[in-house]
Design a protein around this motif. Sequence first.
Motif, mmCIF file in Angstrom:
data_model
loop_
_atom_site.group_PDB
_atom_site.id
_atom_site.type_symbol
_atom_site.label_atom_id
_atom_site.label_comp_id
_atom_site.label_asym_id
_atom_site.label_seq_id
_atom_site.Cartn_x
_atom_site.Cartn_y
_atom_site.Cartn_z
ATOM 1 N N ARG A 54 0.850 -0.994 -0.138
ATOM 2 C CA ARG A 54 -0.024 0.107 -0.073
ATOM 3 C C ARG A 54 0.876 1.310 -0.105
ATOM 4 O O ARG A 54 1.814 1.444 0.644
ATOM 5 C CB ARG A 54 -0.769 -0.080 1.234
ATOM 6 N N HIS A 55 0.575 2.121 -0.758
ATOM 7 C CA HIS A 55 1.345 3.384 -0.836
ATOM 8 C C HIS A 55 0.309 4.562 -1.361
ATOM 9 O O HIS A 55 -0.488 4.363 -1.994
ATOM 10 C CB HIS A 55 2.596 3.260 -1.502
ATOM 11 N N SER A 56 0.730 5.848 -0.994
ATOM 12 C CA SER A 56 0.102 7.077 -1.550
ATOM 13 C C SER A 56 0.669 7.427 -2.737
ATOM 14 O O SER A 56 1.789 7.184 -3.390
ATOM 15 C CB SER A 56 0.311 7.952 -0.481
ATOM 16 N N ILE A 98 -4.275 9.676 -1.958
ATOM 17 C CA ILE A 98 -3.440 9.837 -0.818
ATOM 18 C C ILE A 98 -4.344 10.665 0.087
ATOM 19 O O ILE A 98 -5.421 11.138 -0.177
ATOM 20 C CB ILE A 98 -2.430 10.858 -1.318
ATOM 21 N N TRP A 99 -4.138 10.232 1.449
ATOM 22 C CA TRP A 99 -4.981 10.721 2.525
ATOM 23 C C TRP A 99 -4.319 11.932 3.009
ATOM 24 O O TRP A 99 -3.117 11.877 3.129
ATOM 25 C CB TRP A 99 -4.870 9.543 3.773
ATOM 26 N N ARG A 100 -5.097 13.168 3.238
ATOM 27 C CA ARG A 100 -4.715 14.529 3.311
ATOM 28 C C ARG A 100 -5.742 15.034 4.432
ATOM 29 O O ARG A 100 -6.935 14.702 4.466
ATOM 30 C CB ARG A 100 -4.737 15.488 2.313
ATOM 31 N N THR A 101 -4.941 15.696 5.239
ATOM 32 C CA THR A 101 -5.837 16.459 6.259
ATOM 33 C C THR A 101 -5.326 17.900 6.029
ATOM 34 O O THR A 101 -6.224 18.653 5.383
ATOM 35 C CB THR A 101 -5.609 15.844 7.657
ATOM 36 N N GLY A 102 -4.441 18.407 6.954
ATOM 37 C CA GLY A 102 -4.132 19.668 6.908
ATOM 38 C C GLY A 102 -5.018 20.693 7.875
ATOM 39 O O GLY A 102 -5.867 20.161 8.417
ATOM 40 N N VAL A 127 -11.827 13.179 8.952
ATOM 41 C CA VAL A 127 -10.692 12.379 9.351
ATOM 42 C C VAL A 127 -9.634 12.502 8.439
ATOM 43 O O VAL A 127 -8.570 12.121 8.456
ATOM 44 C CB VAL A 127 -10.901 10.899 9.835
HETATM 45 C C1 LIG Z 1 -4.579 11.072 9.413
HETATM 46 C C2 LIG Z 1 -3.528 11.651 8.378
HETATM 47 C C3 LIG Z 1 -3.273 12.563 7.768
HETATM 48 C C4 LIG Z 1 -2.475 12.952 6.738
HETATM 49 N N1 LIG Z 1 -2.400 14.509 6.093
HETATM 50 C C5 LIG Z 1 -1.382 14.544 5.158
HETATM 51 C C6 LIG Z 1 -1.620 15.787 4.548
HETATM 52 O O1 LIG Z 1 -2.368 16.787 4.904
HETATM 53 N N2 LIG Z 1 -0.541 15.927 3.571
HETATM 54 C C7 LIG Z 1 0.379 15.044 3.305
HETATM 55 O O2 LIG Z 1 1.142 15.267 2.313
HETATM 56 N N3 LIG Z 1 0.160 13.840 3.616
HETATM 57 C C8 LIG Z 1 -0.708 13.372 4.750
HETATM 58 N N4 LIG Z 1 -0.553 12.404 5.177
HETATM 59 C C9 LIG Z 1 0.255 11.146 4.975
HETATM 60 C C10 LIG Z 1 0.076 10.537 3.385
HETATM 61 O O3 LIG Z 1 -1.164 10.116 3.269
HETATM 62 C C11 LIG Z 1 0.743 9.412 3.200
HETATM 63 O O4 LIG Z 1 0.634 8.167 4.296
HETATM 64 C C12 LIG Z 1 2.415 9.801 3.389
HETATM 65 O O5 LIG Z 1 2.896 10.635 2.485
HETATM 66 C C13 LIG Z 1 3.241 8.497 3.412
HETATM 67 O O6 LIG Z 1 3.099 7.839 2.214
HETATM 68 P P1 LIG Z 1 2.688 6.326 2.091
HETATM 69 O O7 LIG Z 1 1.191 6.197 2.334
HETATM 70 O O8 LIG Z 1 2.903 6.074 0.463
HETATM 71 O O9 LIG Z 1 3.504 5.486 2.705
HETATM 72 C C14 LIG Z 1 -1.543 11.924 6.142
HETATM 73 C C15 LIG Z 1 -1.773 10.609 6.736
HETATM 74 C C16 LIG Z 1 -2.754 10.343 7.833
HETATM 75 C C17 LIG Z 1 -2.728 9.045 8.159
#
Ligand SMILES: Cc1cc2nc3c(=O)[nH]c(=O)nc-3n(C[C@H](O)[C@H](O)[C@H](O)COP(=O)(O)O)c2cc1C
Length: 182
Positions: free
Chosen positions: A10-12, A130-134, A155
């Motif tokens: 799994r990756h983003s 990709i999961w983002r919040t900010g 979330v």
């Molecule tokens: C709750 C949560 C919030 C996140 N928010 C952001 C974000 O706002 N911006 C971002 O670039 N990555 C964010 N991430 C991280 C990415 O989703 C991602 O997991 C990270 O870049 C690592 O990459 P991978 O999933 O391929 O391991 C967040 C992850 C989680 C679990």
Amino acid sequence: MDAQQLLLNRHSNPRLSEPAPNAEQLQLILQAGLRAPDHAMLKPYEFVVAQQQGLNRLGDIFYAAASANGEQGQALARARLLPTRAPMVITVIAKVKAHPKVPALEQHITAGCALLQMQQMAQALGLGGIWRTGSYARDPLVRQALGVDGDDEIVGFLYLGTPQKSLTPSTPKAVSDYCRLL
Ligand SMILES: Cc1cc2nc3c(=O)[nH]c(=O)nc-3n(C[C@H](O)[C@H](O)[C@H](O)COP(=O)(O)O)c2cc1C
């Protein structure tokens, strides 16, 4: 795709283009979300799907929040464009329900699991996400505009689309660094 490979790889993917998930793929993604583990079967979540004009509406909400927070110039203009970084954004909201045995934290976790399930399904379908919040995930104006109140939480925003290039997941870490025997 092999289930073990999916879980281990799994990756983003932050670089996402058209096409968005089609209607059939979206159904599978949402159904995967609905299979998140769920104490007392409360289904404590809501998935808000935005594409096309919906992305503009989400951008307008971010813009209004940025403006209310005093952002100006490029930062303000950027706020409106954030959702257009992918052709689809699913906002996952934890909708917390009063229950004698299931605290808000567990319901937030269920909503987070739902988001992860959806990301996994997208990857299984050959899509990217990709999961983002900010700060917008916690912003009072964004919360109000999306109907999030009380213990409810945004979330995450799950950005979905077609990967511009395929990425390989980061190298596996040593399990022993994160695990101990009791
Ligand atoms: C709750 C949560 C919030 C996140 N928010 C952001 C974000 O706002 N911006 C971002 O670039 N990555 C964010 N991430 C991280 C990415 O989703 C991602 O997991 C990270 O870049 C690592 O990459 P991978 O999933 O391929 O391991 C967040 C992850 C989680 C679990």
